[in-house]
Motif scaffolding. Structure first.
Motif, PDB file in Angstrom:
ATOM      1  N   MET A 164     -33.714 -36.746  -7.551  1.00 38.48           N
ATOM      2  CA  MET A 164     -33.957 -37.288  -8.892  1.00 38.48           C
ATOM      3  C   MET A 164     -34.300 -38.773  -8.779  1.00 38.48           C
ATOM      4  SD  MET A 164     -30.857 -35.664 -11.123  1.00 38.48           S
ATOM      5  CE  MET A 164     -29.629 -36.231  -9.978  1.00 38.48           C
ATOM      6  N   PRO A 165     -35.237 -39.307  -9.535  1.00 31.26           N
ATOM      7  CA  PRO A 165     -36.113 -38.512 -10.390  1.00 31.26           C
ATOM      8  C   PRO A 165     -37.101 -37.714  -9.542  1.00 31.26           C
ATOM      9  CG  PRO A 165     -36.755 -40.833 -10.427  1.00 31.26           C
ATOM     10  CD  PRO A 165     -35.540 -40.752  -9.580  1.00 31.26           C
ATOM     11  N   GLY A 199     -38.470 -28.532 -22.419  1.00 29.20           N
ATOM     12  CA  GLY A 199     -37.627 -28.569 -21.220  1.00 29.20           C
ATOM     13  C   GLY A 199     -36.149 -28.766 -21.533  1.00 29.20           C
ATOM     14  N   GLU A 200     -35.842 -29.855 -22.249  1.00 22.78           N
ATOM     15  CA  GLU A 200     -34.417 -30.149 -22.495  1.00 22.78           C
ATOM     16  C   GLU A 200     -33.749 -29.093 -23.350  1.00 22.78           C
ATOM     17  OE1 GLU A 200     -34.042 -34.938 -21.912  1.00 22.78           O
ATOM     18  OE2 GLU A 200     -33.222 -34.080 -23.744  1.00 22.78           O
ATOM     19  N   SER A 201     -34.432 -28.630 -24.408  1.00 25.01           N
ATOM     20  CA  SER A 201     -33.789 -27.631 -25.277  1.00 25.01           C
ATOM     21  C   SER A 201     -33.565 -26.331 -24.508  1.00 25.01           C
ATOM     22  CB  SER A 201     -34.621 -27.393 -26.539  1.00 25.01           C
ATOM     23  OG  SER A 201     -35.892 -26.880 -26.200  1.00 25.01           O
ATOM     24  N   THR A 202     -34.469 -26.017 -23.584  1.00 21.54           N
ATOM     25  CA  THR A 202     -34.304 -24.810 -22.771  1.00 21.54           C
ATOM     26  C   THR A 202     -33.048 -24.909 -21.906  1.00 21.54           C
ATOM     27  OG1 THR A 202     -36.688 -24.484 -22.714  1.00 21.54           O
ATOM     28  CG2 THR A 202     -35.410 -23.357 -21.019  1.00 21.54           C
ATOM     29  N   PHE A 203     -32.873 -26.058 -21.240  1.00 21.31           N
ATOM     30  CA  PHE A 203     -31.692 -26.191 -20.377  1.00 21.31           C
ATOM     31  C   PHE A 203     -30.407 -26.370 -21.190  1.00 21.31           C
ATOM     32  CE2 PHE A 203     -34.861 -26.432 -17.117  1.00 21.31           C
ATOM     33  CZ  PHE A 203     -34.238 -25.733 -16.094  1.00 21.31           C
ATOM     34  N   GLN A 253     -49.697 -32.211 -16.702  1.00 12.93           N
ATOM     35  CA  GLN A 253     -48.349 -32.451 -17.210  1.00 12.93           C
ATOM     36  C   GLN A 253     -47.323 -31.765 -16.310  1.00 12.93           C
ATOM     37  OE1 GLN A 253     -48.493 -31.436 -21.499  1.00 12.93           O
ATOM     38  NE2 GLN A 253     -48.329 -33.661 -21.661  1.00 12.93           N
ATOM     39  N   ALA A 254     -46.227 -32.463 -16.078  1.00 10.76           N
ATOM     40  CA  ALA A 254     -45.155 -31.910 -15.236  1.00 10.76           C
ATOM     41  C   ALA A 254     -43.807 -32.342 -15.808  1.00 10.76           C
ATOM     42  CB  ALA A 254     -45.295 -32.413 -13.801  1.00 10.76           C
ATOM     43  N   LEU A 255     -42.844 -31.433 -15.744  1.00 13.59           N
ATOM     44  CA  LEU A 255     -41.483 -31.784 -16.152  1.00 13.59           C
ATOM     45  C   LEU A 255     -40.810 -32.517 -15.001  1.00 13.59           C
ATOM     46  CD1 LEU A 255     -39.578 -28.860 -17.944  1.00 13.59           C
ATOM     47  CD2 LEU A 255     -40.031 -31.169 -18.789  1.00 13.59           C
ATOM     48  N   VAL A 256     -40.205 -33.659 -15.320  1.00 14.84           N
ATOM     49  CA  VAL A 256     -39.515 -34.455 -14.302  1.00 14.84           C
ATOM     50  C   VAL A 256     -38.037 -34.534 -14.677  1.00 14.84           C
ATOM     51  CG1 VAL A 256     -39.310 -36.772 -13.320  1.00 14.84           C
ATOM     52  CG2 VAL A 256     -41.574 -35.789 -13.712  1.00 14.84           C
ATOM     53  N   LEU A 257     -37.180 -34.255 -13.692  1.00 11.90           N
ATOM     54  CA  LEU A 257     -35.737 -34.428 -13.897  1.00 11.90           C
ATOM     55  C   LEU A 257     -35.409 -35.868 -13.514  1.00 11.90           C
ATOM     56  CD1 LEU A 257     -32.934 -33.131 -14.517  1.00 11.90           C
ATOM     57  CD2 LEU A 257     -32.777 -32.604 -12.075  1.00 11.90           C
ATOM     58  N   ASP A 258     -35.125 -36.697 -14.529  1.00 12.54           N
ATOM     59  CA  ASP A 258     -34.877 -38.119 -14.278  1.00 12.54           C
ATOM     60  C   ASP A 258     -33.462 -38.333 -13.761  1.00 12.54           C
ATOM     61  OD1 ASP A 258     -37.400 -39.188 -15.262  1.00 12.54           O
ATOM     62  OD2 ASP A 258     -36.750 -38.413 -17.202  1.00 12.54           O
ATOM     63  N   GLU A 259     -32.509 -37.690 -14.415  1.00 10.03           N
ATOM     64  CA  GLU A 259     -31.090 -37.742 -14.037  1.00 10.03           C
ATOM     65  C   GLU A 259     -30.423 -36.560 -14.727  1.00 10.03           C
ATOM     66  OE1 GLU A 259     -28.951 -40.722 -16.836  1.00 10.03           O
ATOM     67  OE2 GLU A 259     -30.852 -41.663 -16.259  1.00 10.03           O
ATOM     68  N   PRO A 260     -29.182 -36.220 -14.354  1.00 12.17           N
ATOM     69  CA  PRO A 260     -28.572 -35.063 -15.014  1.00 12.17           C
ATOM     70  C   PRO A 260     -28.646 -35.191 -16.540  1.00 12.17           C
ATOM     71  CG  PRO A 260     -27.227 -35.722 -13.161  1.00 12.17           C
ATOM     72  CD  PRO A 260     -28.321 -36.761 -13.291  1.00 12.17           C
ATOM     73  N   GLY A 261     -29.060 -34.122 -17.184  1.00 16.60           N
ATOM     74  CA  GLY A 261     -29.143 -34.103 -18.644  1.00 16.60           C
ATOM     75  C   GLY A 261     -30.390 -34.725 -19.218  1.00 16.60           C
ATOM     76  N   CYS A 262     -31.282 -35.201 -18.366  1.00 15.43           N
ATOM     77  CA  CYS A 262     -32.459 -35.922 -18.870  1.00 15.43           C
ATOM     78  C   CYS A 262     -33.750 -35.434 -18.203  1.00 15.43           C
ATOM     79  CB  CYS A 262     -32.258 -37.414 -18.629  1.00 15.43           C
ATOM     80  SG  CYS A 262     -33.598 -38.389 -19.295  1.00 15.43           S
ATOM     81  N   LEU A 263     -34.565 -34.743 -19.000  1.00 13.16           N
ATOM     82  CA  LEU A 263     -35.853 -34.237 -18.528  1.00 13.16           C
ATOM     83  C   LEU A 263     -36.969 -34.889 -19.321  1.00 13.16           C
ATOM     84  CD1 LEU A 263     -35.197 -30.376 -18.383  1.00 13.16           C
ATOM     85  CD2 LEU A 263     -35.977 -31.766 -16.478  1.00 13.16           C
TER      86      LEU A 263
END
Ligand SMILES: [Zn+2]
Ligand SMILES: [Zn+2]
Length: 328
Positions: free
Chosen positions: A53-54, A309-313, A2-12
């Motif tokens: 990104m992504p 991921g998202e809640s952390t950022f 599993q890996a966190l991917v940054l798709d676009e600003p505000g979206c992980l």
């Protein structure tokens, strides 16, 4: 894995990707700790020129060697700490002793520490990956990269123990400057900002906390750590004649700052603005981290799993917490 991917600003998003196979010289790490960084927050908020990104996300890490390519200078099971880049050591800048400006240091970096495994390229494993001493936790070892940025900045200065230093911006970098300067024997370190909780951390690390509005000038050294153009411009006001202003926080691209030319010239104010780090700074930061007098644990705000991921950022966006640790 599993890996966190940054798709676009505000979206992980959390994705399933292939565990890489190490080729000669490469080291595959089972990530134990991966700390969040101001650069990651910038990328999450508005995109970042150095973070595609992504793409896989995260660049601070420590871990345990899971597999090695032929000739790699580590063994399976070694606890390691490292940074995500290394200079080529052959370009114009590397030969001039400016490894931090190496023309390929950014194009050959590794991203993706918010994942179960991270593959370290051979040139980074050779230059900037180290054994982690047992007494250093994986969480703190993961701070080697941002602390290397701080060490690079300090390399550019001619510090004196009686310097009066003002640090503007109590984010994690400003706080690491506090810890480093105190370790180096600087007695007078003032930390200015608005966030009370962060100023409290600064106080624990040995700084005198203050609101910027309560500060008047005359510091030997001013270190700007906000990346805000207005603060860049105002930083000069706090320098004494003959002082130095370090503009450390990177501002959004396309922005410009202006300064009072009379002050810069007749008061002979030195402006420096360091970028990234060379191998020497990484070695310095490693020595600091291992030094028991430096305690960076107040910078760690909590532990998160990859599906947070998202809640952390979002927490970081709201100014809640300094650095979180992902434990994949
Ligand atoms: Zn970082
Ligand atoms: Zn180079």
């Amino acid at each position: 894995m599993q890996a966190l991917v940054l798709d676009e600003p505000g979206c992980l998003s959390l994705r399933e990707i292939q565990v890489p196979d190490p080729r000669p010289g490469e080291v595959l790490i089972r990530v134990q700790a991966a700390t969040t960084c101001g650069t990651d927050l910038k990328a999450y908020l508005r995109g970042h020129p150095q973070i595609p990104m992504p793409g896989v996300f995260g660049h601070e890490y420590s871990g345990i060697v899971a597999a090695i390519g032929e000739g790699a200078p580590f063994e399976v099971g070694d606890a390691v700490m490292g940074v995500h880049s290394a200079p080529c050591r052959s370009c114009f800048w590397c030969r001039r002793g400016q490894e931090n400006l190496c023309e390929s240091i950014m194009s050959t970096k590794v991203l993706g520490s918010y994942a179960e495994y991270l593959l370290i390229p051979a040139h980074i494993a050779r230059a900037n990956l180290f054994h982690k001493p047992a007494e250093l936790t994986f969480e703190i070892a993961s701070l080697l990269e941002p602390l290397s940025c701080v060490a690079q900045g300090i390399e550019l200065l001619n510090l004196r123990s009686d310097d009066r230093v003002l640090i503007i911006g109590p984010g994690s970098i400003g706080l690491m400057f506090v810890a480093a300067l105190r370790l180096l024997g600087i007695e007078s370190v003032t930390l200015a900002g608005r966030n009370r909780a962060r100023l409290d951390v600064g106080e624990r690390l040995g700084a005198m906390p203050s609101l910027l509005s309560d500060i008047s000038g005359n510091f030997d050294l001013v270190i700007e750590c906000t990346g805000n153009v207005e603060v860049w411009e105002r930083s000069v006001d706090y320098s004494r004649r003959g002082g130095t202003v370090m503009l450390f926080g990177g501002c959004p691209s396309g922005t410009t700052a202006s300064f009072d030319t009379k002050r810069l010239h007749y008061d002979q104010i030195t402006l420096v603005s360091p970028f990234h780090f060379g191998t020497n700074a990484v070695r310095t930061a490693r020595v600091w981290l291992i030094d028991h007098r430096m305690d960076l644990s107040p910078l760690i705000s909590g532990t998160r799993s990859l599906d947070e991921g998202e809640s952390t950022f979002e927490d970081l966006r709201q100014g809640r917490g300094l650095k979180y640790v992902f434990k994949p």
